[in-house]
Write a protein that holds these residues in place. Sequence first.
Motif, PDB file in Angstrom:
ATOM      1  N   UNK A 148       0.838  -1.197   0.000  1.00  0.00           N
ATOM      2  CA  UNK A 148       0.000   0.000   0.000  1.00  0.00           C
ATOM      3  C   UNK A 148       0.874   1.248   0.000  1.00  0.00           C
ATOM      4  N   UNK A 149       0.625   2.153  -0.927  1.00  0.00           N
ATOM      5  CA  UNK A 149       1.328   3.437  -0.963  1.00  0.00           C
ATOM      6  C   UNK A 149       0.522   4.479  -0.197  1.00  0.00           C
ATOM      7  N   UNK A 150       1.168   5.581   0.136  1.00  0.00           N
ATOM      8  CA  UNK A 150       0.464   6.638   0.877  1.00  0.00           C
ATOM      9  C   UNK A 150      -0.674   7.219   0.042  1.00  0.00           C
ATOM     10  N   UNK A 151      -0.472   7.355  -1.257  1.00  0.00           N
ATOM     11  CA  UNK A 151      -1.514   7.920  -2.115  1.00  0.00           C
ATOM     12  C   UNK A 151      -2.744   7.016  -2.140  1.00  0.00           C
ATOM     13  N   UNK A 152      -2.525   5.713  -2.252  1.00  0.00           N
ATOM     14  CA  UNK A 152      -3.657   4.792  -2.247  1.00  0.00           C
ATOM     15  C   UNK A 152      -4.351   4.772  -0.893  1.00  0.00           C
ATOM     16  N   UNK A 153      -3.560   4.828   0.170  1.00  0.00           N
ATOM     17  CA  UNK A 153      -4.139   4.831   1.511  1.00  0.00           C
ATOM     18  C   UNK A 153      -5.001   6.063   1.724  1.00  0.00           C
ATOM     19  N   UNK A 154      -4.529   7.222   1.270  1.00  0.00           N
ATOM     20  CA  UNK A 154      -5.314   8.445   1.431  1.00  0.00           C
ATOM     21  C   UNK A 154      -6.619   8.367   0.644  1.00  0.00           C
ATOM     22  N   UNK A 155      -6.569   7.830  -0.571  1.00  0.00           N
ATOM     23  CA  UNK A 155      -7.795   7.678  -1.357  1.00  0.00           C
ATOM     24  C   UNK A 155      -8.774   6.732  -0.660  1.00  0.00           C
ATOM     25  N   UNK A 156      -8.256   5.665  -0.065  1.00  0.00           N
ATOM     26  CA  UNK A 156      -9.125   4.728   0.661  1.00  0.00           C
ATOM     27  C   UNK A 156      -9.705   5.367   1.912  1.00  0.00           C
TER      28      UNK A 156
END
Length: 536
Positions: A148-156
């Motif tokens: 998991x990248x930070x960008x994907x985590x923020x979108x989630x």
Amino acid sequence: MQCIAPLQFFKSNHRIFKSFHPPLNTKQENKDKFIGGRPTSQKWDSTDGVVGLQQGIPLASKTTVPLTQTSCIFLPAAGNRNDSSLNNAGSNGNYWSSSLNSSNTNNAWNLNFNSGNCNMNNNNRYNGQSVRAVCQSQHLSFASVFRLTRELLLADLYEAYYDARRHKRNKPYQKRFEANLDENLNELCDELFSRTYKPRPSTCFIITDPKKREVFAADFRDRIVHHLYYNYMHEMFERTFIHDTYSCIKKRGTHYGIGRLESHIRKESQGFTVPCYVMKMDIRGYFMHIDRHRLLGICNESIDKMAWHRVSKHRRERWFEVVDIDFVKYLTAEIVMLDPLVGCRVKGDLSDWDDLPHDKSLFHTPQGCGLPIGNLTSQLFSNVYLNVLDQFMKRELKCRHYGRYVDDFYVVGADRNWLLSIVPKVRRMLSQRLGLDFHDGKLEIVSVWHGVEFVGAYVKPFRRYASRSCVGRMRQKLKLLAQSVCEKWVNSLNSFCGVLSHGSNYRLRMRLFLDENPAFFRYGYFDAGIHKFLRF
């Protein structure tokens, strides 16, 4: 130590067996089959304190690929057996191939290795190899593991926020969080991504509808994390559940559970032609006595098992390719091991707890036990915990007609004595494996001809009714509703109509809505079947 053989490493007709009658073959041909005919990397290594050989899995390329860039299997140096003696354990490994020695059929080819060599030899095929490759390992490092990248985590997190605020738009705590939405979600994202997230204290209070309960409400930012975790994990966990687990699962709620009970009764009674009984059971103070350490172990075991399964029959990816397993394990530990009593804020008077039984309150539970009622994750974890019971009932006790809604479960059977005989086994299993108490006071065996009450319905042959407790609560709420402003009537009345439409309740609807509460007719009317309330 379990040895592993991914499918791409061994062809289906070249598996390793302890005893076999393989075809004739030469040394070079057998070696080509064993390693796929392509160069692979090998390294003497140690895994979990066991020494052995790291063997690279051959790729399509004809060049040697380093172990760090490809998948591999670990073959322990487990030695071999000759008669009853174990030889060279810890220094040598011996693994059968699938081919006999063409010049001596008493011998077969095997892979032999130690810290300095890896060769194909032939030995007497009646010698025993102590380790066999049988299944995939959960310790392998695949290049396709999802991270998991930070960008994907923020979108989630944004998606989880929109889920958490549903039906809460006018709440003060939601408005405070939304006032600085981007800043708050970015701060929460940083904490989760750096593994420094810690839940905030909960608010504790008492509710009385439908019955008196103690509720611990998590802080709003923690509810966002709960929805994030639920979005990641609920499908994976639900794949491990049996078909007759009903609570808190999409399309498998109370009405589905009632329908399944009716189906079980019809099958076991052969269409109500033979005697049939339903044994209802319960667990004493279930949520308050869940052992959090055991729950964490069960969750991690389920995650490790399901990580290798395909996401669905329509998708080729496995769960470890679409979910960050390390991250969800970290989040599981943070949520499960939280002690809700630490720093909790009590809302209301302490006298509200006076007549609440001790087995219904977290303030009186043993150390390390109890999940807070009110959290989304608690509903999910409650199903994960009792999935152990479900599997026991179906796999070990062979109960064909079994179902469970939270901590209420039943078994349908034609033999009353057999039903009674499984009670001690269920009681012992709950105590030893889960640390739970069987509620003897709620054990009940009823004939299907007399009717069975389950999750708000009363099931009888060829029909169902609303239960007495459900009707009693409706009467109380309808009286209060008749005294309120008419703007609140439509949705509430249609909700009651919807619940009662799932059974043979036409006369009951006439009594409740037409005879007992005529005030509703000043502002609207019901349709012909009393299924819907319409305003003038």
